[in-house]
Design an enzyme around this catalytic site. Structure first.
Site, short mmCIF file in Angstrom:
data_model
loop_
_atom_site.label_atom_id
_atom_site.label_comp_id
_atom_site.label_asym_id
_atom_site.label_seq_id
_atom_site.Cartn_x
_atom_site.Cartn_y
_atom_site.Cartn_z
N CYS A 94 0.84 -1.19 0.00
CA CYS A 94 0.00 0.00 0.00
C CYS A 94 0.87 1.24 0.00
O CYS A 94 1.92 1.28 0.64
CB CYS A 94 -0.87 -0.04 1.25
SG CYS A 94 -1.64 1.50 1.71
N CYS A 95 0.44 2.26 -0.73
CA CYS A 95 1.06 3.58 -0.69
C CYS A 95 -0.08 4.60 -0.77
O CYS A 95 -1.22 4.27 -0.43
CB CYS A 95 2.08 3.75 -1.81
SG CYS A 95 1.40 3.71 -3.46
N ALA A 96 0.19 5.78 -1.22
CA ALA A 96 -0.85 6.80 -1.29
C ALA A 96 -1.83 6.53 -2.43
O ALA A 96 -3.04 6.67 -2.28
CB ALA A 96 -0.24 8.19 -1.45
N LEU A 123 -4.03 4.27 -0.19
CA LEU A 123 -4.77 4.73 0.99
C LEU A 123 -5.90 5.68 0.61
O LEU A 123 -6.93 5.74 1.28
CB LEU A 123 -3.84 5.39 2.01
CG LEU A 123 -4.45 5.58 3.38
CD1 LEU A 123 -4.69 4.23 4.06
CD2 LEU A 123 -3.59 6.46 4.25
#
Length: 145
Positions: A94-96, A123
């Site tokens: 997961c990242c932005a 996210l």
């Protein structure tokens, strides 16, 4: 018809954009490693998947998926050993937005990891879907790196 003749460049741009969106939608459906927030939640609950957040410290500290392990992308190569004990479990990166986590997946695949998934939209989509976000401090901050 006169409108199209006078504004052909806008019509061409609209046709190109629509085609590109269609191609991306088909590509996303074909990629089984991309998970929606709901699919990620199911994988966490049913198969004990582990979320690996590859964002920077400041981003992670502003909010992250509950129980996510924080390994910034820049540190992933150095900290891969921490993930060795999780090789048999699904890992959701997961990242932005999903871009950095795609790079992390590529790096982990080269190291032999197989059960890798990317949180589609990162996210941003997780929050948009109404999923819980932990606003606490970085739990990994005090760990030896």
């Amino acid at each position: 018809m006169e409108f199209l003749q006078q504004n052909w460049h806008w019509a061409a741009l609209a046709a190109f954009s629509g085609t590109w969106l269609l191609i991306e939608a088909v590509r996303a459906k074909a990629d089984k490693s991309l998970l929606s927030p709901i699919e990620a939640t199911l994988l966490i609950n049913r198969e004990d998947a582990v979320v690996i957040d590859v964002r920077e410290d400041g981003e992670y500290n502003k909010g992250h998926i509950p129980n996510a392990r924080h390994i910034p992308l820049k540190d992933l190569e150095r900290r891969k050993g921490e993930l060795d004990k999780l090789r048999d479990r699904p890992l959701i990166l997961c990242c932005a937005s999903g871009a950095r986590s795609a790079g992390a997946i590529a790096a982990l695949k080269k190291s032999g990891f197989e059960k890798l998934f990317n949180l589609r939209g990162g996210l941003y989509e997780w929050e948009k879907a109404g999923q819980p976000v932990d606003r606490g401090r970085n739990k990994d901050k005090g760990k030896k790196k």
